[in-house]
Motif scaffolding. Structure first.
Motif, PDB file in Angstrom:
ATOM      1  N   GLY A 186       4.041  10.025   0.833  1.00  0.00           N
ATOM      2  CA  GLY A 186       3.368  10.013  -0.457  1.00  0.00           C
ATOM      3  C   GLY A 186       2.102  10.843  -0.524  1.00  0.00           C
ATOM      4  O   GLY A 186       2.039  11.963  -0.019  1.00  0.00           O
ATOM      5  N   GLU A 187       1.076  10.273  -1.121  1.00  0.00           N
ATOM      6  CA  GLU A 187      -0.133  11.013  -1.470  1.00  0.00           C
ATOM      7  C   GLU A 187      -0.930  11.495  -0.265  1.00  0.00           C
ATOM      8  O   GLU A 187      -1.673  12.480  -0.351  1.00  0.00           O
ATOM      9  CB  GLU A 187      -1.039  10.124  -2.339  1.00  0.00           C
ATOM     10  CG  GLU A 187      -0.398   9.699  -3.636  1.00  0.00           C
ATOM     11  CD  GLU A 187      -1.231   8.651  -4.359  1.00  0.00           C
ATOM     12  OE1 GLU A 187      -2.282   8.251  -3.805  1.00  0.00           O
ATOM     13  OE2 GLU A 187      -0.848   8.240  -5.467  1.00  0.00           O
ATOM     14  N   ARG A 189     -11.842   3.076  -2.144  1.00  0.00           N
ATOM     15  CA  ARG A 189     -10.893   3.935  -2.846  1.00  0.00           C
ATOM     16  C   ARG A 189     -11.116   5.371  -2.395  1.00  0.00           C
ATOM     17  O   ARG A 189     -12.229   5.887  -2.509  1.00  0.00           O
ATOM     18  CB  ARG A 189     -11.096   3.863  -4.361  1.00  0.00           C
ATOM     19  CG  ARG A 189     -10.931   2.477  -4.950  1.00  0.00           C
ATOM     20  CD  ARG A 189     -11.101   2.520  -6.439  1.00  0.00           C
ATOM     21  NE  ARG A 189     -11.217   1.193  -7.012  1.00  0.00           N
ATOM     22  CZ  ARG A 189     -11.387   0.964  -8.311  1.00  0.00           C
ATOM     23  NH1 ARG A 189     -11.491   1.962  -9.147  1.00  0.00           N
ATOM     24  NH2 ARG A 189     -11.481  -0.270  -8.755  1.00  0.00           N
ATOM     25  N   ARG A 206      -9.871   6.920  -9.665  1.00  0.00           N
ATOM     26  CA  ARG A 206      -8.579   6.300  -9.947  1.00  0.00           C
ATOM     27  C   ARG A 206      -8.741   4.791  -9.999  1.00  0.00           C
ATOM     28  O   ARG A 206      -8.895   4.136  -8.976  1.00  0.00           O
ATOM     29  CB  ARG A 206      -7.571   6.672  -8.862  1.00  0.00           C
ATOM     30  CG  ARG A 206      -6.218   5.984  -9.031  1.00  0.00           C
ATOM     31  CD  ARG A 206      -5.277   6.376  -7.906  1.00  0.00           C
ATOM     32  NE  ARG A 206      -4.009   5.672  -8.009  1.00  0.00           N
ATOM     33  CZ  ARG A 206      -3.002   5.831  -7.183  1.00  0.00           C
ATOM     34  NH1 ARG A 206      -3.100   6.689  -6.193  1.00  0.00           N
ATOM     35  NH2 ARG A 206      -1.880   5.152  -7.330  1.00  0.00           N
ATOM     36  N   ARG A 254      -7.840   0.707 -10.584  1.00  0.00           N
ATOM     37  CA  ARG A 254      -6.694  -0.167 -10.319  1.00  0.00           C
ATOM     38  C   ARG A 254      -6.375  -0.938 -11.595  1.00  0.00           C
ATOM     39  O   ARG A 254      -6.546  -2.153 -11.678  1.00  0.00           O
ATOM     40  CB  ARG A 254      -7.010  -1.128  -9.166  1.00  0.00           C
ATOM     41  CG  ARG A 254      -6.865  -0.530  -7.817  1.00  0.00           C
ATOM     42  CD  ARG A 254      -7.019  -1.580  -6.741  1.00  0.00           C
ATOM     43  NE  ARG A 254      -8.397  -1.972  -6.550  1.00  0.00           N
ATOM     44  CZ  ARG A 254      -9.220  -1.419  -5.691  1.00  0.00           C
ATOM     45  NH1 ARG A 254      -8.803  -0.421  -4.935  1.00  0.00           N
ATOM     46  NH2 ARG A 254     -10.465  -1.833  -5.561  1.00  0.00           N
ATOM     47  N   ILE A 306      -3.801  11.012   2.948  1.00  0.00           N
ATOM     48  CA  ILE A 306      -5.205  10.588   3.009  1.00  0.00           C
ATOM     49  C   ILE A 306      -6.046  11.756   3.486  1.00  0.00           C
ATOM     50  O   ILE A 306      -5.717  12.413   4.487  1.00  0.00           O
ATOM     51  CB  ILE A 306      -5.385   9.389   3.967  1.00  0.00           C
ATOM     52  CG1 ILE A 306      -4.437   8.249   3.602  1.00  0.00           C
ATOM     53  CG2 ILE A 306      -6.834   8.896   3.953  1.00  0.00           C
ATOM     54  CD1 ILE A 306      -4.403   7.129   4.622  1.00  0.00           C
ATOM     55  N   ASN A 333       0.834  -1.204   0.000  1.00  0.00           N
ATOM     56  CA  ASN A 333       0.000   0.000   0.000  1.00  0.00           C
ATOM     57  C   ASN A 333       0.871   1.258   0.000  1.00  0.00           C
ATOM     58  O   ASN A 333       0.590   2.224  -0.726  1.00  0.00           O
ATOM     59  CB  ASN A 333      -0.897  -0.013   1.239  1.00  0.00           C
ATOM     60  CG  ASN A 333      -1.747   1.223   1.352  1.00  0.00           C
ATOM     61  OD1 ASN A 333      -2.719   1.418   0.634  1.00  0.00           O
ATOM     62  ND2 ASN A 333      -1.385   2.103   2.278  1.00  0.00           N
ATOM     63  N   ARG A 342       2.438   1.757  -3.424  1.00  0.00           N
ATOM     64  CA  ARG A 342       1.442   2.144  -4.431  1.00  0.00           C
ATOM     65  C   ARG A 342       1.108   3.634  -4.342  1.00  0.00           C
ATOM     66  O   ARG A 342       0.763   4.256  -5.351  1.00  0.00           O
ATOM     67  CB  ARG A 342       0.183   1.289  -4.245  1.00  0.00           C
ATOM     68  CG  ARG A 342      -0.843   1.439  -5.334  1.00  0.00           C
ATOM     69  CD  ARG A 342      -1.797   0.263  -5.375  1.00  0.00           C
ATOM     70  NE  ARG A 342      -2.395  -0.018  -4.071  1.00  0.00           N
ATOM     71  CZ  ARG A 342      -2.145  -1.083  -3.330  1.00  0.00           C
ATOM     72  NH1 ARG A 342      -1.264  -1.981  -3.749  1.00  0.00           N
ATOM     73  NH2 ARG A 342      -2.743  -1.267  -2.175  1.00  0.00           N
ATOM     74  N   HIS A 343       1.211   4.206  -3.154  1.00  0.00           N
ATOM     75  CA  HIS A 343       0.788   5.594  -2.972  1.00  0.00           C
ATOM     76  C   HIS A 343       1.953   6.554  -2.730  1.00  0.00           C
ATOM     77  O   HIS A 343       1.734   7.700  -2.325  1.00  0.00           O
ATOM     78  CB  HIS A 343      -0.194   5.681  -1.807  1.00  0.00           C
ATOM     79  CG  HIS A 343      -1.487   4.961  -2.065  1.00  0.00           C
ATOM     80  ND1 HIS A 343      -2.472   5.457  -2.873  1.00  0.00           N
ATOM     81  CD2 HIS A 343      -1.919   3.743  -1.635  1.00  0.00           C
ATOM     82  CE1 HIS A 343      -3.492   4.594  -2.931  1.00  0.00           C
ATOM     83  NE2 HIS A 343      -3.168   3.554  -2.190  1.00  0.00           N
ATOM     84  N   THR A 344       3.187   6.086  -2.983  1.00  0.00           N
ATOM     85  CA  THR A 344       4.364   6.945  -2.841  1.00  0.00           C
ATOM     86  C   THR A 344       5.035   7.096  -4.199  1.00  0.00           C
ATOM     87  O   THR A 344       5.458   6.100  -4.798  1.00  0.00           O
ATOM     88  CB  THR A 344       5.369   6.358  -1.829  1.00  0.00           C
ATOM     89  OG1 THR A 344       4.706   6.151  -0.572  1.00  0.00           O
ATOM     90  CG2 THR A 344       6.546   7.301  -1.633  1.00  0.00           C
TER      91      THR A 344
END
Length: 372
Positions: free
Chosen positions: A298-299, A315, A320, A322, A301, A268, A271-273
């Protein structure tokens, strides 16, 4: 409630009536057999044994008074007993009818009307509470089943569509067989396999069927193994993975399941960095709990998304998709379920979009197992 021949209320009433009748007959018979002898004995002791007329008149008076008093007493007692029995059986019938109607509602899929047994006994109230708890559990399971079917149908659409389009292109000659084509098919097939495995695990966890094989495990070894396994993938993505050493704590845990949770947390984070970012693993021990933090820059929340990030297929950005096959959408749900199965927890924290996120896996440490 049906009051037919076989109804429970009718049977109870008939049974109690028979008990009252049996009691009445027993009292009359015993009084008839024992009473005269006792009475005559007392009359003789009183000096009236040699007076037949007096004795006969006294016996007649005794019989008359005794039978009348016994008869009236028995009638009053029988009427009272039958009245109480009637009231009790009617109330019991009403409560059982409420349970029956509740069962019919549950069988019809209506779970929002709990059974109420006002004024019933503690035993029946416990039955009603257990029944309502069962109905609530069925409702939750049914809701999860429907959500799962919807989510699975949605998640299966992309890999199936990709495989279908690729096969159609191969059949039409638009796409030539080759390493890239086979890699696409294998990737989507692997994604379907991961999705099936993850759904099985998260469903088992939600239903309390997640099996653990616990042993004394070094938390440092588990974390280091996961970090080593993921380090190359982080390098390929241009993300720096840092493992900050903490105290080596031994705890009773399922090594494979904890490793699974760590893999999902690292996947996880990766995927988000974005490339150039950092992910750090920290371990600490405090007040009988081991805390493993996976921190990324990263992104981030959004605050409104934080309570939902560990729900399956959730999500934060619905737009976005997958499409890269990197996740099945249930990784965090599985990690959370693994933590709860160990009597621990998994918490998510973030200061907002673009400011990274921290996932903290907390597990109870075993007493006397701290390794210095």
């Amino acid at each position: 409630m049906r009051q037919g021949r076989g109804s429970l209320a009718r049977r109870l009433l008939v049974g109690q009536t028979l008990v009252v009748l049996g009691m009445t007959v027993s009292i009359v018979v015993v009084a008839a057999l024992v009473g005269p002898a006792v009475f005559n004995d007392h009359m003789r002791r009183a000096g009236h044994g040699g007076q037949p007329d007096v004795l006969e008149h006294a016996q007649e008076a005794f019989y008359s008074a005794g039978l009348q008093s016994i008869g009236v007493g028995l009638l009053v007692a029988a009427a009272g007993a039958l009245l109480v029995s009637l009231v009790t059986t009617r109330r019991l019938g009403k409560w059982l009818d409420a349970l029956s109607r509740g069962a019919v509602r549950v069988s019809a899929g209506r779970y929002d009307q709990p059974v109420q047994l006002a004024g019933s006994s503690p035993e029946l109230e416990r039955v009603a509470d257990a029944f309502n708890g069962m109905a609530a559990q069925i409702q939750t399971t049914e809701a999860r089943r429907r959500t799962l079917l919807t989510d699975v149908a949605h998640e299966l659409r992309t890999p199936i569509a990709t495989i279908d389009v690729t096969l159609e292109a191969l059949e039409d000659g638009v796409l030539a067989p080759g390493p890239d084509t086979y890699a696409t098919l294998r990737a989507q097939s692997a994604r379907l396999a991961r999705l099936a495995s993850d759904i099985r695990d998260v469903s088992a966890a939600e239903e309390g069927r997640l099996r653990l094989s616990t042993e004394v495990t070094s938390i440092w070894d588990v974390v280091e193994a996961s970090a080593s396994q993921w380090r190359q993938r982080f390098e390929e993505a241009g993300v720096t993975l840092i493992h900050t050493a903490g105290p080596d704590i031994a705890l009773h845990a399922d090594r494979a399941r904890i490793g699974q949770a760590m893999d999902n947390l690292l996947a996880n984070a990766l995927r988000h960095t974005p490339a150039g970012g950092h992910v750090e693993i920290r371990s600490s021990h405090s007040r009988g709990h081991v805390a493993i933090e996976v921190v990324d820059d990263g992104e981030g929340i959004a605050p409104e998304a934080l309570p939902h990030v560990m729900e399956r297929f959730y999500r934060a950005d619905p737009a976005r998709p997958r499409t890269d096959g990197s996740g099945t959408g249930v990784g965090l749900a599985i990690a959370h379920a693994v933590a709860r199965a160990h009597d621990g927890d998994l918490q998510a924290a973030s200061q907002g979009p673009g400011r990274g996120a921290t996932f903290t896996l907390s597990l109870p440490s075993s007493p006397n197992l701290h390794r210095s």
